[in-house]
Design a protein around this motif. Structure first.
Motif: not given
Length: 174
Positions: A52, A64-67, A91, A150-154
């Motif tokens: 991440p 993006s930290p969400d990816l 996802r 794509l992450l919903a949460d790290p």
């Protein structure tokens, strides 16, 4: 007066030439820098599945930290490249191919994959490719394949890694 106009014409021509020269060459230079930087993270024609994103570990400018990102710098001089990927259920995920000029040559996302694994071959014009596999013809021998999930949460990264690590780049020979 004619001398001044001639001097002005030379200055304007030089300025316009420099401007258009920069516009024409900048994308190649930027991609060359990106490929050189990414080559340090793993071999050419193979995916490197990065952890991440954190500020101190930025492989992509302003990621993006969400990816979750996986990158495969490619070189088709030895032959076409087979790219495979498996969508992560539930996802958003995508595979993008950027050529040496930074142009997007190909994009496929999880919806377009329909939950099924994706398999495409990147090839230069004139390179032979296997029958029955989608072929993407690119204009330049080098570029980058980028996988994004794509992450919903790290905290999901560890659970998603086994699926995204199924993505492969491999040179087809013979």
């Amino acid at each position: 007066m004619i001398r001044r106009l001639a001097s002005l014409a030379v200055v304007v021509a030089a300025a316009l030439g420099s401007y258009y020269g920069t516009l024409a060459t900048a994308p190649y230079g930027l991609m060359w820098l990106a490929e050189a930087k990414l080559a340090k993270s793993g071999p050419v024609n193979h995916f490197t599945h990065t952890p991440p994103v954190r500020a101190e570990r930025q492989f992509v400018v302003r990621p993006s930290p969400d990816l979750l990102y996986s990158v495969c710098p490619y070189d088709l001089t030895a032959g076409p490249l087979e790219v495979t990927a498996v969508p992560v259920p539930g996802r958003y995920s995508s595979i993008s191919v950027f050529d040496a000029r930074t142009d997007v040559a190909f994009v496929r996302n999880d919806e377009q994959m329909g939950g099924e694994p994706m398999r495409v071959v990147l090839a230069l014009e004139g390179q032979q490719t296997p029958a029955g596999i989608d072929t993407v013809r690119v204009r330049y021998a080098t570029g980058i394949v980028l996988q994004r999930v794509l992450l919903a949460d790290p905290s999901e990264a560890a659970a998603i890694d086994p699926i995204r690590s199924k993505a492969r780049c491999r040179t087809l020979t013979g």
